[in-house]
Motif scaffolding. Structure first.
Motif, PDB file in Angstrom:
ATOM      1  N   UNK A 199     -12.596 -69.321  69.706  1.00  0.00           N
ATOM      2  CA  UNK A 199     -12.422 -69.730  68.101  1.00  0.00           C
ATOM      3  C   UNK A 199     -11.146 -69.169  67.377  1.00  0.00           C
ATOM      4  N   UNK A 200     -10.651 -68.024  68.003  1.00  0.00           N
ATOM      5  CA  UNK A 200      -9.663 -67.454  67.283  1.00  0.00           C
ATOM      6  C   UNK A 200      -8.436 -67.286  68.052  1.00  0.00           C
ATOM      7  N   UNK A 201      -8.437 -66.484  68.821  1.00  0.00           N
ATOM      8  CA  UNK A 201      -7.365 -65.826  69.785  1.00  0.00           C
ATOM      9  C   UNK A 201      -6.708 -67.105  70.622  1.00  0.00           C
ATOM     10  N   UNK A 202      -7.413 -67.894  71.361  1.00  0.00           N
ATOM     11  CA  UNK A 202      -6.599 -69.148  71.937  1.00  0.00           C
ATOM     12  C   UNK A 202      -6.029 -70.133  70.892  1.00  0.00           C
ATOM     13  N   UNK A 203      -6.766 -70.503  69.876  1.00  0.00           N
ATOM     14  CA  UNK A 203      -5.878 -71.414  68.973  1.00  0.00           C
ATOM     15  C   UNK A 203      -4.857 -70.604  68.203  1.00  0.00           C
ATOM     16  N   UNK A 204      -4.807 -69.358  68.003  1.00  0.00           N
ATOM     17  CA  UNK A 204      -3.733 -68.736  67.521  1.00  0.00           C
ATOM     18  C   UNK A 204      -2.538 -68.292  68.424  1.00  0.00           C
ATOM     19  N   UNK A 205      -2.852 -68.604  69.680  1.00  0.00           N
ATOM     20  CA  UNK A 205      -2.010 -68.105  70.632  1.00  0.00           C
ATOM     21  C   UNK A 205      -1.963 -66.459  70.693  1.00  0.00           C
ATOM     22  N   UNK A 206      -2.947 -65.778  70.538  1.00  0.00           N
ATOM     23  CA  UNK A 206      -2.990 -64.492  70.501  1.00  0.00           C
ATOM     24  C   UNK A 206      -3.302 -63.976  72.094  1.00  0.00           C
ATOM     25  N   UNK A 207      -2.368 -64.049  72.795  1.00  0.00           N
ATOM     26  CA  UNK A 207      -2.661 -64.018  74.362  1.00  0.00           C
ATOM     27  C   UNK A 207      -2.669 -62.511  74.567  1.00  0.00           C
ATOM     28  N   UNK A 208      -2.328 -61.464  73.900  1.00  0.00           N
ATOM     29  CA  UNK A 208      -2.562 -60.219  74.194  1.00  0.00           C
ATOM     30  C   UNK A 208      -3.336 -59.392  73.405  1.00  0.00           C
ATOM     31  N   UNK A 209      -4.319 -60.316  73.109  1.00  0.00           N
ATOM     32  CA  UNK A 209      -5.468 -59.462  72.142  1.00  0.00           C
ATOM     33  C   UNK A 209      -6.875 -59.614  72.849  1.00  0.00           C
ATOM     34  N   UNK A 210      -7.649 -58.611  72.975  1.00  0.00           N
ATOM     35  CA  UNK A 210      -9.092 -58.789  73.682  1.00  0.00           C
ATOM     36  C   UNK A 210      -9.585 -57.297  73.793  1.00  0.00           C
ATOM     37  N   UNK A 211     -10.821 -57.259  74.268  1.00  0.00           N
ATOM     38  CA  UNK A 211     -11.479 -56.103  74.464  1.00  0.00           C
ATOM     39  C   UNK A 211     -11.072 -55.339  75.542  1.00  0.00           C
ATOM     40  N   UNK A 212     -10.468 -56.149  76.549  1.00  0.00           N
ATOM     41  CA  UNK A 212      -9.814 -55.298  77.726  1.00  0.00           C
ATOM     42  C   UNK A 212      -8.469 -55.833  77.845  1.00  0.00           C
TER      43      UNK A 212
END
Length: 423
Positions: free
Chosen positions: A236-249
């Motif tokens: 819902x957030x990272x993929x639509x915003x193309x935040x490809x380097x954001x995550x819990x790991x």
């Protein structure tokens, strides 16, 4: 593809090779977004702050009117100071995760699946009769029933009354530590442990900044959406915003981009911090999907997230939130308190997911009333200013320590230097 996406997805690298803001000013005719000569003050300051006696390195990024006008890397990303910092290096952003978690909650509000005034007990078992610790010790507490239920609004504004390290909270904190919520294996386990924790104050009677409230909201997101918190954020957030380097790991193939996490040792020297993610970069910061402080990210990724909020909930044709929802997030929600401010500043209230400047003059640094943002425990900072159409981000990677001669905190200097560049 508009200018924001073009710059974040590739063009900024070309501009950066031609001296950053100068190229941006040439690409955008008219009055420059920042005064180019005044940017030298910011660059010189951050270069000095990341010299051999300072922070290992850092990344700063400034957007104005939806365009990146300055994006620079300083120093190094490793303790040995052999690997120069790069603009796309990865940082542990800790509590800057809270704003992301708050957006997830507000998405469910917009879908009519929850309201902020709902009691927590509607979604999680064990919270239907909250108690307040009024005295005694962690082993032998004096308890009474809370004056009102814990609502989702109280959680998201840090007014639920959970122990938060405020004066008088000492025994309540010890009692909470006995159930060790942060030792939970997942958010379900975290919530079950927290159901046995007594409040330190009645809901809606004080601001007490804590992480547990946001972890409980992350569990609500899981229950209501039927997805893991990680999956919800990604879809819902990272993929639509193309935040490809954001995550819990961080994927193993990208872990060489993670900045070393330092702290000051007893001798006054920088050392790798004593945390799992510092010793094993890329692994989870917590055993669960921590909405309060578990994300890795980059300056570029977080800039897209921040610009989405500044745009009123959309970026590059992706509408994550409605305009009125973002307006609500950026308002001070502590108006039930007197004064309506946080425990940190008499000039700052709190919105949904971040601080709100309510008295810029009293705050004593350059900025605007209505400015919004937050920080992370390891020296990461972001701010959005609707009045100036401005996003400012500074990523460092250092855990401060009390009781030793530590590195200076530089966020106030950073923001002063950003604002003095405005024409």
């Amino acid at each position: 593809m508009n200018s924001v996406c073009k710059r974040l997805c590739g063009m900024i690298f070309t501009a950066a090779t031609v001296s950053g803001v100068a190229a941006a000013a040439q690409a955008e005719p008219g009055t420059p977004a920042l005064a180019p000569t005044r940017l030298d003050r910011l660059h010189d300051y951050l270069s000095h702050a990341t010299d051999a006696r300072g922070y290992l390195g850092g990344v700063s990024l400034i957007m104005r009117d939806g365009v990146i006008v300055d994006w620079r890397a300083y120093g190094y990303r490793d303790l040995a100071r052999h690997k120069p910092m790069r603009k796309d290096d990865i940082f542990r952003i800790y509590s800057m995760t809270k704003t992301v978690a708050s957006v997830a909650v507000m998405m469910l509000v917009e879908e009519g699946k929850i309201t902020l005034e709902d009691p927590l007990s509607r979604y999680l078992p064990g919270f239907d009769a909250p108690q307040v610790m009024t005295g005694g010790t962690a082993e032998h507490p004096t308890l009474r029933s809370a004056s009102k239920p814990i609502t989702l609004h109280a959680l998201i504004t840090h007014t639920a009354g959970y122990p938060a390290g405020l004066k008088g909270d000492e025994e309540a904190v010890k009692r909470m530590e006995r159930v060790d919520p942060h030792g939970a294996r997942d958010l379900r386990d975290f919530a079950e442990r927290m159901s046995h924790v007594a409040l330190a104050a009645d809901p809606d009677t004080r601001f007490g900044y804590d992480g547990a409230s946001i972890e409980l909201l992350a569990r609500v997101v899981e229950v209501v959406s039927g997805k893991s918190f990680d999956a919800f954020l990604r879809e819902r957030i990272f993929t639509p915003l193309q935040m490809k380097d954001t995550g819990f790991t961080v994927p193993a193939s990208q872990r060489d981009r993670i900045v070393d996490l330092t702290t000051m040792d007893d001798r006054g020297h920088l050392a790798i911090a004593d945390t799992a993610s510092a010793k094993h970069p890329g692994e989870r910061l917590n055993g669960y999907d921590s909405g309060a402080g578990g994300l890795y990210s980059t300056a570029g990724d977080y800039a897209r997230f921040a610009q989405m909020l500044l745009n009123g909930g959309s970026l590059d044709g992706q509408q994550l939130l409605g305009r009125k929802t973002v307006e609500l997030m950026l308002q001070n929600h502590l108006t039930m308190l007197s004064p309506p401010v946080t425990q940190f500043s008499q000039a700052e209230g709190f919105g949904i997911g971040g601080l709100v400047v309510i008295d810029a003059a009293r705050r004593g640094q350059l900025g605007s009333n209505g400015q919004y943002g937050w920080t992370g425990a390891a020296s990461t900072y972001y701010s959005i200013d609707p009045k100036e159409h401005l996003v400012a981000i500074l990523m460092l990677q250092h855990l401060p320590r009390e009781g030793v001669k530590d590195l200076p905190r530089i966020s106030r200097n950073f923001y002063d230097l950003v604002y003095q560049t405005l024409p």
